[in-house]
Design a protein around this motif. Structure first.
Motif, PDB file in Angstrom:
ATOM      1  N   LYS A 289     -44.343  55.069 -13.362  1.00  0.00           N
ATOM      2  CA  LYS A 289     -43.428  53.958 -13.645  1.00  0.00           C
ATOM      3  C   LYS A 289     -44.169  52.631 -13.615  1.00  0.00           C
ATOM      4  O   LYS A 289     -43.933  51.746 -14.456  1.00  0.00           O
ATOM      5  N   ARG A 293     -44.511  50.158 -16.860  1.00  0.00           N
ATOM      6  CA  ARG A 293     -43.915  48.823 -16.818  1.00  0.00           C
ATOM      7  C   ARG A 293     -44.952  47.715 -16.693  1.00  0.00           C
ATOM      8  O   ARG A 293     -44.606  46.532 -16.704  1.00  0.00           O
ATOM      9  N   VAL A 308     -41.448  51.655 -21.961  1.00  0.00           N
ATOM     10  CA  VAL A 308     -40.783  50.367 -22.127  1.00  0.00           C
ATOM     11  C   VAL A 308     -40.499  50.135 -23.605  1.00  0.00           C
ATOM     12  O   VAL A 308     -41.048  50.804 -24.485  1.00  0.00           O
TER      13      VAL A 308
END
Length: 343
Positions: A289, A293, A308
């Motif tokens: 993650k 990001r 994203v």
């Protein structure tokens, strides 16, 4: 009397075993206190993940980063040079082929991380020598102003189209993900066709620059109309407002090359226990993650995790079908050949 004898024997036994117990505890504490990682992923993206690991575990991370122009290859050669006395514990590579080359040279130790099972089999070694995570795709980056209203390239074969003569660029295909892609073309196309492709790049004025980020910047500033780079380079550029965008090449042909990060344990790692904890963390959902990001916009490989906005998901990419083990066997000969042809 018997009780005193028993106590005396226990005392002697304790005295005899205490030094080895203390020595073992001290060694374990020393080993768990730090870990050395060589990483080919750009420092700006990898360092925050390593800092997060330090904060969560208290284990000090000593990171060695590669430079853009010799990405991956420099660290691989360093690990090979240090094989008789390893200084590295964990190799965090930004691609897979050179990781397999280290495995084939006997420089990696298998480690079955409990996190590895969450990743598709395509992205992990069946014997536990490496596991892939947080991928990038090899994409066409183009200048949105220069190509506004014009037909855009759709294939890497367009590098040889005369209408693009002297207007395109790519990184020198001897290092990093560009070297991986070059080797993949030799596997997919065959030796003769791939060699002809790279020879004709020079004839059509394709500039071979020092790294993928340089490709992005030269396209963004209008020096070139388009080039070949990684999704993370394009994504970071668009976040900065550069007039660029990306296309997935060869979606109606050989497919787009998808390249995961890989992590592996070095054989005879000085800090093996701490190294395994770092590997577990890099393969964790939290790590993927963070990388997705971050400014690099990495593509998560764990099912259920989404990239994203602006980055294609796994489901949107028709991947180039390659055998990574074959690429590892081919790479050394391919790069030696291209070095002679292009330099």
């Amino acid at each position: 009397m018997r009780r005193k004898t028993v106590l005396k024997c226990l005392a002697i036994l304790l005295i005899m075993t205490l030094p080895s117990v203390l020595c073992s505890s001290i060694t374990e504490a020393k080993e768990n206190g730090q870990v050395v990682v060589y990483t080919a992923l750009d420092q700006v993206y990898s360092e925050p993940v390593l800092k997060r690991f330090e904060k969560k575990t208290g284990i000090k991370v000593k990171a060695i980063y590669d430079i853009e122009a010799t990405k991956t290859i420099g660290l691989v050669n360093r690990i090979i040079a240090e094989k008789s006395r390893p200084r590295c514990d964990v190799f965090w590579n930004n691609e897979v082929v050179n990781t397999i080359r280290l495995k084939n040279k006997g420089l990696l130790e298998p480690y079955a991380s409990p996190q590895a099972r969450y990743f598709p089999e395509l992205f992990r070694d069946e014997d536990g020598y490496w596991c892939g995570f947080a991928a990038r795709a090899r994409v066409i980056v183009y200048n949105t102003r220069l190509l506004r209203g014009r037909q855009k390239p759709r294939s890497i074969k367009d590098f040889l189209d005369r209408r693009w003569k002297n207007q395109t660029c790519m990184a020198l295909p001897l290092f990093g993900t560009t070297a991986t892609q070059a080797t993949a073309l030799f596997e997919v196309w065959g030796h003769e066709r791939a060699l002809a492709f790279f020879r004709n790049l020079k004839k059509n004025g394709v500039d071979l620059v020092d790294g993928n980020s340089v490709v992005r910047d030269r396209v963004a500033d209008g020096t070139y109309m388009w080039g070949l780079t990684d999704t993370d380079d394009v994504y970071s550029g668009t976040k900065r407002g550069l007039p660029i965008d990306m296309l997935l090449p060869d979606q109606d042909g050989i497919g787009t090359l998808l390249i995961p990060n890989t992590v592996s344990l070095i054989r005879n790692a000085p800090h093996a226990s701490a190294a395994k904890k770092l590997i577990d963390f890099l393969l964790s959902e939290e790590s993927e993650k963070m990388l997705a990001r971050s400014g690099s916009g990495q593509i998560p490989l764990r099912p259920g995790l989404k990239p994203v906005s602006g980055i294609p998901s796994l489901e949107e990419i028709r991947p180039m079908k390659v055998d990574n083990e074959d690429l590892a066997r081919l790479m050394e000969d391919v790069l030696s050949l291209l070095d002679k042809e292009l330099m």
